[in-house]
Scaffold this motif. Structure first.
Motif, PDB file in Angstrom:
ATOM      1  N   GLU A 117       0.824  -1.210   0.000  1.00  0.00           N
ATOM      2  CA  GLU A 117       0.000   0.000   0.000  1.00  0.00           C
ATOM      3  C   GLU A 117       0.856   1.257   0.000  1.00  0.00           C
ATOM      4  OE1 GLU A 117      -3.111   0.158   2.865  1.00  0.00           O
ATOM      5  OE2 GLU A 117      -4.196  -1.554   2.015  1.00  0.00           O
ATOM      6  N   ARG A 118       2.039   1.197   0.612  1.00  0.00           N
ATOM      7  CA  ARG A 118       2.933   2.363   0.622  1.00  0.00           C
ATOM      8  C   ARG A 118       3.754   2.455  -0.661  1.00  0.00           C
ATOM      9  NH1 ARG A 118       4.046   0.857   6.253  1.00  0.00           N
ATOM     10  NH2 ARG A 118       6.003  -0.119   5.546  1.00  0.00           N
ATOM     11  N   GLY A 119       3.617   1.456  -1.541  1.00  0.00           N
ATOM     12  CA  GLY A 119       4.382   1.473  -2.780  1.00  0.00           C
ATOM     13  C   GLY A 119       5.834   1.090  -2.611  1.00  0.00           C
ATOM     14  N   GLU A 120       6.166   0.393  -1.501  1.00  0.00           N
ATOM     15  CA  GLU A 120       7.550   0.052  -1.208  1.00  0.00           C
ATOM     16  C   GLU A 120       7.972  -1.289  -1.805  1.00  0.00           C
ATOM     17  OE1 GLU A 120       7.942   0.234   2.998  1.00  0.00           O
ATOM     18  OE2 GLU A 120       7.629   2.411   3.105  1.00  0.00           O
ATOM     19  N   ARG A 121       6.990  -2.046  -2.313  1.00  0.00           N
ATOM     20  CA  ARG A 121       7.333  -3.314  -2.936  1.00  0.00           C
ATOM     21  C   ARG A 121       6.286  -3.666  -3.985  1.00  0.00           C
ATOM     22  NH1 ARG A 121       6.920  -8.747   0.291  1.00  0.00           N
ATOM     23  NH2 ARG A 121       6.704  -9.455  -1.865  1.00  0.00           N
ATOM     24  N   GLY A 122       6.724  -4.483  -4.949  1.00  0.00           N
ATOM     25  CA  GLY A 122       5.798  -4.936  -5.973  1.00  0.00           C
ATOM     26  C   GLY A 122       4.904  -6.035  -5.438  1.00  0.00           C
ATOM     27  N   VAL A 123       4.003  -6.493  -6.294  1.00  0.00           N
ATOM     28  CA  VAL A 123       3.067  -7.531  -5.884  1.00  0.00           C
ATOM     29  C   VAL A 123       2.942  -8.527  -7.024  1.00  0.00           C
ATOM     30  CG1 VAL A 123       1.148  -6.021  -6.561  1.00  0.00           C
ATOM     31  CG2 VAL A 123       0.687  -8.018  -5.157  1.00  0.00           C
ATOM     32  N   SER A 124       3.069  -9.794  -6.720  1.00  0.00           N
ATOM     33  CA  SER A 124       2.957 -10.824  -7.745  1.00  0.00           C
ATOM     34  C   SER A 124       1.510 -10.978  -8.195  1.00  0.00           C
ATOM     35  CB  SER A 124       3.468 -12.159  -7.205  1.00  0.00           C
ATOM     36  OG  SER A 124       2.575 -12.653  -6.210  1.00  0.00           O
ATOM     37  N   ASP A 125       1.334 -11.621  -9.349  1.00  0.00           N
ATOM     38  CA  ASP A 125      -0.025 -11.856  -9.842  1.00  0.00           C
ATOM     39  C   ASP A 125      -0.842 -12.661  -8.835  1.00  0.00           C
ATOM     40  OD1 ASP A 125       0.420 -10.503 -12.204  1.00  0.00           O
ATOM     41  OD2 ASP A 125       0.968 -12.291 -13.344  1.00  0.00           O
ATOM     42  N   ALA A 126      -0.222 -13.694  -8.244  1.00  0.00           N
ATOM     43  CA  ALA A 126      -0.953 -14.537  -7.293  1.00  0.00           C
ATOM     44  C   ALA A 126      -1.383 -13.738  -6.063  1.00  0.00           C
ATOM     45  CB  ALA A 126      -0.078 -15.723  -6.872  1.00  0.00           C
ATOM     46  N   THR A 127      -0.468 -12.888  -5.559  1.00  0.00           N
ATOM     47  CA  THR A 127      -0.807 -12.071  -4.386  1.00  0.00           C
ATOM     48  C   THR A 127      -1.884 -11.057  -4.734  1.00  0.00           C
ATOM     49  OG1 THR A 127       1.401 -12.345  -3.459  1.00  0.00           O
ATOM     50  CG2 THR A 127       0.111 -10.468  -2.666  1.00  0.00           C
ATOM     51  N   LEU A 128      -1.783 -10.455  -5.912  1.00  0.00           N
ATOM     52  CA  LEU A 128      -2.793  -9.480  -6.333  1.00  0.00           C
ATOM     53  C   LEU A 128      -4.167 -10.141  -6.438  1.00  0.00           C
ATOM     54  CD1 LEU A 128      -2.973  -6.455  -7.199  1.00  0.00           C
ATOM     55  CD2 LEU A 128      -3.012  -7.295  -9.552  1.00  0.00           C
ATOM     56  N   GLU A 129      -4.220 -11.354  -6.967  1.00  0.00           N
ATOM     57  CA  GLU A 129      -5.499 -12.062  -7.069  1.00  0.00           C
ATOM     58  C   GLU A 129      -6.059 -12.369  -5.688  1.00  0.00           C
ATOM     59  OE1 GLU A 129      -5.744 -15.391  -9.613  1.00  0.00           O
ATOM     60  OE2 GLU A 129      -5.076 -14.322 -11.400  1.00  0.00           O
ATOM     61  N   ALA A 130      -5.190 -12.770  -4.751  1.00  0.00           N
ATOM     62  CA  ALA A 130      -5.651 -13.055  -3.392  1.00  0.00           C
ATOM     63  C   ALA A 130      -6.211 -11.797  -2.732  1.00  0.00           C
ATOM     64  CB  ALA A 130      -4.502 -13.626  -2.557  1.00  0.00           C
ATOM     65  N   ILE A 131      -5.539 -10.669  -2.917  1.00  0.00           N
ATOM     66  CA  ILE A 131      -6.014  -9.401  -2.347  1.00  0.00           C
ATOM     67  C   ILE A 131      -7.328  -8.982  -3.014  1.00  0.00           C
ATOM     68  CG2 ILE A 131      -5.504  -6.930  -2.190  1.00  0.00           C
ATOM     69  CD1 ILE A 131      -2.542  -7.713  -1.844  1.00  0.00           C
ATOM     70  N   ALA A 132      -7.395  -9.134  -4.336  1.00  0.00           N
ATOM     71  CA  ALA A 132      -8.617  -8.770  -5.055  1.00  0.00           C
ATOM     72  C   ALA A 132      -9.794  -9.618  -4.601  1.00  0.00           C
ATOM     73  CB  ALA A 132      -8.402  -8.908  -6.565  1.00  0.00           C
ATOM     74  N   ASP A 133      -9.562 -10.929  -4.401  1.00  0.00           N
ATOM     75  CA  ASP A 133     -10.622 -11.812  -3.905  1.00  0.00           C
ATOM     76  C   ASP A 133     -11.117 -11.338  -2.547  1.00  0.00           C
ATOM     77  OD1 ASP A 133     -11.076 -13.604  -5.931  1.00  0.00           O
ATOM     78  OD2 ASP A 133      -9.649 -15.091  -5.212  1.00  0.00           O
ATOM     79  N   ALA A 134     -10.172 -10.978  -1.666  1.00  0.00           N
ATOM     80  CA  ALA A 134     -10.553 -10.531  -0.320  1.00  0.00           C
ATOM     81  C   ALA A 134     -11.348  -9.231  -0.366  1.00  0.00           C
ATOM     82  CB  ALA A 134      -9.299 -10.354   0.536  1.00  0.00           C
ATOM     83  N   LEU A 135     -11.028  -8.370  -1.333  1.00  0.00           N
ATOM     84  CA  LEU A 135     -11.732  -7.087  -1.463  1.00  0.00           C
ATOM     85  C   LEU A 135     -13.008  -7.210  -2.277  1.00  0.00           C
ATOM     86  CD1 LEU A 135      -8.675  -4.754  -2.176  1.00  0.00           C
ATOM     87  CD2 LEU A 135     -10.027  -4.834  -0.069  1.00  0.00           C
TER      88      LEU A 135
END
Length: 395
Positions: free
Chosen positions: A44-62
């Motif tokens: 969220e602070r933009g300090e690290r990238g996010v993998s496709d798998a992690t992005l999908e997990a976050i999107a599912d949660a949201l």
């Protein structure tokens, strides 16, 4: 492939987390997405990238499509829509599946149960991603089994078809939904389970809802009620009661007040004999009947809408009920409140529905219609309402 946070992925995650009602904390997002809290904070602070798998997990949660987190504006077309052709392809060869390994029945049993849990939790992205392979595997298992050992593969096929149908129907692919329901009807005789037959009759009503053939749907359900086993134990009571609930709603859509009242009374009487439970993926009991009472009142409309408000004023669905059913309650209530001139209350109900089951709420046609109406009624600009309308693609 990693997705850079420099382009605004992190701020968009923080934005969608903040507009949840109630607001989702970083810890809650971490728990729901199974992503470390420190990782969420850094993304969220933009300090690290996010993998496709992690992005999908976050999107599912949201409860949003991952594309919403990658771009400022995403089309209404989602990954679930993209997956529908794969589901269609998987069922095209239901009777002649491709050669391949046959998974052990215990693995298929676990996978089918998992898909049912996702359906009850309105996790449609997960279903769409996993069901095509499962449907193919189950078809192989069914056709590979000796004739006298096909009952369980047939049962699992019916349940998997139902999970796939939930995605197809909720996302507007009514032709695919109708095909899946026909395959349920094809498989259920081999399953040798009369209660599963009742469950399929319950789901078949979707075809009548989609075509607005309400009276035909009511006849089909009443025939199904007559064919259910005598209600001598809890599962049989639940099977018959669920059909009466469904019949009450479609009778309401047909504006048949007397039939709606009769079926609702029958459902209440049966619900008083069992605790709230899940039967073949369909919740039945006193709480579910209350939810259907609201649905019937909204279906009948006019002077009946007040009954929906009365029920909601006295009672709210408990968390133990499936998310899909609880969110449906608030979607129906929002429509009743809108018709009663309670615009602010209607919007609050829509936000509650979104918090419970974001994907179910976003794809529900009534949500889009009512959000668009609320946006027009409010006239003065409301950032929260505008954001909600854009989220569900209301026009």
């Amino acid at each position: 492939m990693p997705v850079s946070s420099k382009g605004g992925v992190g701020p968009r995650i923080a934005y969608y987390r903040s507009v949840m009602r109630p607001k989702m904390t970083q810890q809650e997002l971490s728990d729901a997405a199974c992503v470390a809290l420190g990782t969420i904070r850094k993304i969220e602070r933009g300090e690290r990238g996010v993998s496709d798998a992690t992005l999908e997990a976050i999107a599912d949660a949201l409860g949003v499509d991952p594309i919403r987190l990658r771009t400022d504006r995403g089309p209404a077309h989602t990954r679930v829509h993209d997956a529908l052709p794969a589901i269609s392809a998987a069922i095209a060869t239901y009777d002649l599946p491709d050669d391949g390994p046959v998974r052990p029945i215990h693995e298929l049993r676990t996978a089918a149960a998992e898909s049912a849990r996702w359906r009850l939790g309105a996790q449609y992205t997960r279903i769409a991603r996993r069901l095509p392979d499962l449907l193919t595997d189950l078809a192989r298992a069914y056709h590979a089994a000796p004739a006298d050992e096909r009952a369980e593969p047939a049962q699992l096929l019916v349940r998997a078809y139902r999970s796939a149908d939930a995605v197809a129907y909720k996302f507007g692919a009514h032709d695919l939904s109708a095909r899946l329901i026909e395959l349920m009807r094809w498989a259920v005789p081999e399953a040798g389970d009369p209660l599963l037959t009742s469950s399929v009759a319950y789901v078949r009503t979707e075809t009548f809802f989609a075509s607005r053939a309400y009276r035909a749907g009511l006849r089909a359900l009443e025939q199904a009620v007559d064919a259910t086993p005598s209600p001598t134990d809890a599962p049989k009571i639940a099977a018959r009661g669920a059909l009466h609930m469904r019949a009450a709603v479609i009778a309401g859509r047909a504006r048949d007040t007397s039939a709606a009242a009769m079926h609702l009374d029958e459902a209440r009487g049966l619900a008083d004999q069992v605790p709230e439970d899940v039967y073949c993926g369909t919740a039945f009991g006193p709480e579910s009947v209350r939810i259907h009472e609201v649905s019937v009142a909204v279906s009948l409309g006019d002077e009946h809408v007040g009954r929906a408000l009365d029920v909601a004023g006295e009672w709210k669905p408990p968390r133990e009920l499936p998310a899909e059913r609880r969110s449906g309650f608030y979607i129906e209530l929002a429509r009743a409140q809108l018709w009663a001139g309670l615009a602010d209350d209607s919007f609050e109900s829509l936000k509650v529905a979104r918090h419970i089951a974001p994907q179910h709420t976003r794809e529900h046609p009534w949500v889009r219609e009512d959000a668009a109406t609320l946006r027009r009624l409010k006239r003065a600009d409301s950032e929260t309402l505008t954001n909600f309308a854009e989220w569900c693609a209301a026009t």
